[in-house]
Design a protein around this motif. Structure first.
Motif, PDB file in Angstrom:
ATOM      1  N   HIS A  85       0.847  -1.191   0.000  1.00 45.55           N
ATOM      2  CA  HIS A  85       0.000   0.000   0.000  1.00 45.55           C
ATOM      3  C   HIS A  85       0.884   1.242   0.000  1.00 45.55           C
ATOM      4  O   HIS A  85       1.922   1.275   0.663  1.00 45.55           O
ATOM      5  CB  HIS A  85      -0.876  -0.013   1.259  1.00 45.55           C
ATOM      6  CG  HIS A  85      -1.919   1.060   1.340  1.00 45.55           C
ATOM      7  ND1 HIS A  85      -1.648   2.323   1.807  1.00 45.55           N
ATOM      8  CD2 HIS A  85      -3.244   1.045   1.037  1.00 45.55           C
ATOM      9  CE1 HIS A  85      -2.761   3.047   1.789  1.00 45.55           C
ATOM     10  NE2 HIS A  85      -3.733   2.296   1.329  1.00 45.55           N
ATOM     11  N   ARG A  87       0.171   5.405   0.607  1.00 52.86           N
ATOM     12  CA  ARG A  87      -0.928   6.155   1.207  1.00 52.86           C
ATOM     13  C   ARG A  87      -0.997   7.596   0.708  1.00 52.86           C
ATOM     14  O   ARG A  87       0.023   8.290   0.601  1.00 52.86           O
ATOM     15  CB  ARG A  87      -0.778   6.140   2.733  1.00 52.86           C
ATOM     16  CG  ARG A  87      -1.918   6.812   3.486  1.00 52.86           C
ATOM     17  CD  ARG A  87      -1.802   6.569   4.984  1.00 52.86           C
ATOM     18  NE  ARG A  87      -2.936   7.148   5.683  1.00 52.86           N
ATOM     19  CZ  ARG A  87      -2.834   8.094   6.615  1.00 52.86           C
ATOM     20  NH1 ARG A  87      -1.649   8.550   6.972  1.00 52.86           N
ATOM     21  NH2 ARG A  87      -3.918   8.591   7.188  1.00 52.86           N
ATOM     22  N   HIS A 100      -1.091   1.493   6.060  1.00 50.44           N
ATOM     23  CA  HIS A 100      -1.546   0.145   5.723  1.00 50.44           C
ATOM     24  C   HIS A 100      -0.320  -0.709   5.416  1.00 50.44           C
ATOM     25  O   HIS A 100       0.726  -0.165   5.043  1.00 50.44           O
ATOM     26  CB  HIS A 100      -2.439   0.178   4.490  1.00 50.44           C
ATOM     27  CG  HIS A 100      -3.637   1.056   4.613  1.00 50.44           C
ATOM     28  ND1 HIS A 100      -4.891   0.680   4.187  1.00 50.44           N
ATOM     29  CD2 HIS A 100      -3.793   2.324   5.085  1.00 50.44           C
ATOM     30  CE1 HIS A 100      -5.755   1.652   4.382  1.00 50.44           C
ATOM     31  NE2 HIS A 100      -5.099   2.678   4.936  1.00 50.44           N
ATOM     32  N   HIS A 116      -6.837  -0.892   1.950  1.00 52.48           N
ATOM     33  CA  HIS A 116      -8.101  -0.251   1.552  1.00 52.48           C
ATOM     34  C   HIS A 116      -7.807   1.148   1.022  1.00 52.48           C
ATOM     35  O   HIS A 116      -6.888   1.824   1.487  1.00 52.48           O
ATOM     36  CB  HIS A 116      -9.026  -0.171   2.776  1.00 52.48           C
ATOM     37  CG  HIS A 116     -10.191   0.767   2.628  1.00 52.48           C
ATOM     38  ND1 HIS A 116     -10.321   1.918   3.385  1.00 52.48           N
ATOM     39  CD2 HIS A 116     -11.272   0.738   1.809  1.00 52.48           C
ATOM     40  CE1 HIS A 116     -11.434   2.540   3.052  1.00 52.48           C
ATOM     41  NE2 HIS A 116     -12.027   1.859   2.094  1.00 52.48           N
ATOM     42  N   ASN A 117      -8.548   1.559   0.012  1.00 54.80           N
ATOM     43  CA  ASN A 117      -8.654   2.984  -0.257  1.00 54.80           C
ATOM     44  C   ASN A 117     -10.118   3.312  -0.455  1.00 54.80           C
ATOM     45  O   ASN A 117     -10.914   2.451  -0.829  1.00 54.80           O
ATOM     46  CB  ASN A 117      -7.797   3.435  -1.448  1.00 54.80           C
ATOM     47  CG  ASN A 117      -8.262   2.902  -2.781  1.00 54.80           C
ATOM     48  OD1 ASN A 117      -9.443   2.670  -3.013  1.00 54.80           O
ATOM     49  ND2 ASN A 117      -7.328   2.709  -3.706  1.00 54.80           N
ATOM     50  N   THR A 137      -7.620   5.882  11.429  1.00 49.95           N
ATOM     51  CA  THR A 137      -8.211   5.740  10.105  1.00 49.95           C
ATOM     52  C   THR A 137      -9.511   4.949  10.139  1.00 49.95           C
ATOM     53  O   THR A 137      -9.689   4.044  10.964  1.00 49.95           O
ATOM     54  CB  THR A 137      -7.237   5.022   9.148  1.00 49.95           C
ATOM     55  OG1 THR A 137      -7.060   3.671   9.586  1.00 49.95           O
ATOM     56  CG2 THR A 137      -5.889   5.731   9.104  1.00 49.95           C
ATOM     57  N   SER A 139     -10.161   2.987   7.785  1.00 54.19           N
ATOM     58  CA  SER A 139      -9.760   1.687   7.242  1.00 54.19           C
ATOM     59  C   SER A 139      -9.515   0.671   8.351  1.00 54.19           C
ATOM     60  O   SER A 139      -9.932  -0.495   8.247  1.00 54.19           O
ATOM     61  CB  SER A 139      -8.494   1.830   6.385  1.00 54.19           C
ATOM     62  OG  SER A 139      -8.696   2.704   5.298  1.00 54.19           O
ATOM     63  N   GLU A 140      -8.829   1.080   9.403  1.00 53.04           N
ATOM     64  CA  GLU A 140      -8.602   0.165  10.522  1.00 53.04           C
ATOM     65  C   GLU A 140      -9.920  -0.252  11.159  1.00 53.04           C
ATOM     66  O   GLU A 140     -10.108  -1.414  11.534  1.00 53.04           O
ATOM     67  CB  GLU A 140      -7.705   0.825  11.564  1.00 53.04           C
ATOM     68  CG  GLU A 140      -7.306  -0.104  12.700  1.00 53.04           C
ATOM     69  CD  GLU A 140      -6.433   0.561  13.745  1.00 53.04           C
ATOM     70  OE1 GLU A 140      -6.076  -0.114  14.727  1.00 53.04           O
ATOM     71  OE2 GLU A 140      -6.104   1.756  13.586  1.00 53.04           O
ATOM     72  N   LEU A 183     -15.420   1.736  -1.478  1.00 54.17           N
ATOM     73  CA  LEU A 183     -14.802   0.602  -0.809  1.00 54.17           C
ATOM     74  C   LEU A 183     -13.988  -0.229  -1.799  1.00 54.17           C
ATOM     75  O   LEU A 183     -14.448  -1.236  -2.317  1.00 54.17           O
ATOM     76  CB  LEU A 183     -15.894  -0.255  -0.159  1.00 54.17           C
ATOM     77  CG  LEU A 183     -15.480  -1.113   1.032  1.00 54.17           C
ATOM     78  CD1 LEU A 183     -15.050  -0.257   2.210  1.00 54.17           C
ATOM     79  CD2 LEU A 183     -16.617  -2.034   1.442  1.00 54.17           C
ATOM     80  N   LEU A 185     -11.007  -2.632  -1.616  1.00 51.77           N
ATOM     81  CA  LEU A 185     -10.489  -3.330  -0.450  1.00 51.77           C
ATOM     82  C   LEU A 185      -9.976  -4.709  -0.840  1.00 51.77           C
ATOM     83  O   LEU A 185     -10.599  -5.405  -1.644  1.00 51.77           O
ATOM     84  CB  LEU A 185     -11.613  -3.446   0.587  1.00 51.77           C
ATOM     85  CG  LEU A 185     -11.324  -4.035   1.956  1.00 51.77           C
ATOM     86  CD1 LEU A 185     -12.268  -3.415   2.980  1.00 51.77           C
ATOM     87  CD2 LEU A 185     -11.533  -5.540   1.946  1.00 51.77           C
TER      88      LEU A 185
END
Length: 290
Positions: A85, A87, A100, A116-117, A137, A139-140, A183, A185
């Motif tokens: 990843h 970022r 990530h 994920h973005n 985030t 994402s977490e 999403l 992912l």
């Protein structure tokens, strides 16, 4: 236009993943991927499986400036599962804990790794997880939610989930989580890559060669690339597509106008039963190498 200019949304992070039958190095592909970090300067990370363990290296600095990236690639990561990843921060500060991949373990001690973005606008399903996450985030929080979904399914069924059961449970969770959210992912349990995208534009691609598959937000110069199907969950094991869900009956995210457009349905094998939100539970991260 160059391959790099094909990224239609310049404000999104970039994802890379690799799945293969036999342990393989992906050094050239990773080097090219991390070279795209000029426009994604807020951190980088890579995770891979060594047996049952997850190894991870990440930093909150641009990958193109990192000596640790070069050292990691010189070590020639060899694995059947690799996630990477770079970022571009939209939520959370530029910090190690916001980079990530993220890793969580479920109640069966399976380690789940995720990149994920996207944009989480409709965050009702994630309520409360920000109190338990290590970083800042969304994402977490998404990964913590998905691990709780798996744990709740195991609790109800009284056993560890088979591949098909995991696929069905995750497919149902993605149906709900992607509604109103962007999403892109990739989720990895060490056996299977579960991949989802629901953007209007094509923002995830796959390159298949024999028993190996690479996935990337922007096609690399290596390989022949085709789009990942949108608005559905797909699963790859040992470098091969093994299952695809039905098309979700939710709107696709249009990053250019921040609105949602309904796309026509395409018939695919149906995914799964309904899912009820579990109680909040924090899944403890596995120990990772910084």
């Amino acid at each position: 236009a160059t391959r790099r200019n094909r990224l239609k949304d310049p404000d999104m992070c970039q994802l890379f993943a690799y799945s293969s039958l036999h342990p393989t190095t992906a050094t050239a592909a990773l080097a090219e991927f991390f070279g795209n970090s000029v426009d994604n300067p807020h951190g980088w990370g890579v995770a891979w499986h060594e047996g049952d363990e997850v190894r991870m290296v990440k930093e909150p600095i641009p990958a193109y400036r990192s000596t640790l990236v070069r050292h990691t690639l010189d070590e020639a990561i060899e694995s059947t599962h690799i996630l990477a990843h770079i970022r571009k921060a939209t939520h959370g500060t530029c910090a190690y804990d916001n980079c990530h991949p993220f890793v969580q373990t479920d109640s069966s001690e399976t380690a789940w790794t995720m990149i994920h973005n996207g944009v989480i606008v409709n965050d009702a399903l994630l309520a409360g997880y920000d109190s338990w996450e290590v970083g800042e985030t969304d994402s977490e929080c998404v990964l913590m939610f998905l691990v709780d979904v798996i744990d709740e399914a195991m609790r109800r069924r009284g056993h560890e989930l088979s591949f098909d059961e995991k696929f069905e449970v995750l497919g149902s969770a993605f149906d709900q989580l992607s509604n109103g959210n962007k999403l892109n992912l990739i989720l990895d349990d060490g056996q299977t890559l579960f991949i989802h995208t629901n953007t209007l534009d094509t923002t995830l691609y796959v390159s298949q060669h024999d028993d190996a598959a690479m996935f990337c937000t922007v096609p690399l110069t290596l390989g022949d690339w085709t789009p990942i199907p949108q608005r559905r969950l797909v699963a790859y094991r040992q470098g091969r597509l093994v299952r695809a869900s039905h098309v979700q009956h939710v709107h696709s995210f249009d990053s250019r106008t921040v609105r949602y457009l309904q796309l026509p349905d395409v018939d695919l094998p149906a995914a799964a039963d309904s899912y009820a939100s579990p109680a909040l539970r924090y899944a403890k991260p596995v120990e990772c190498r910084r």
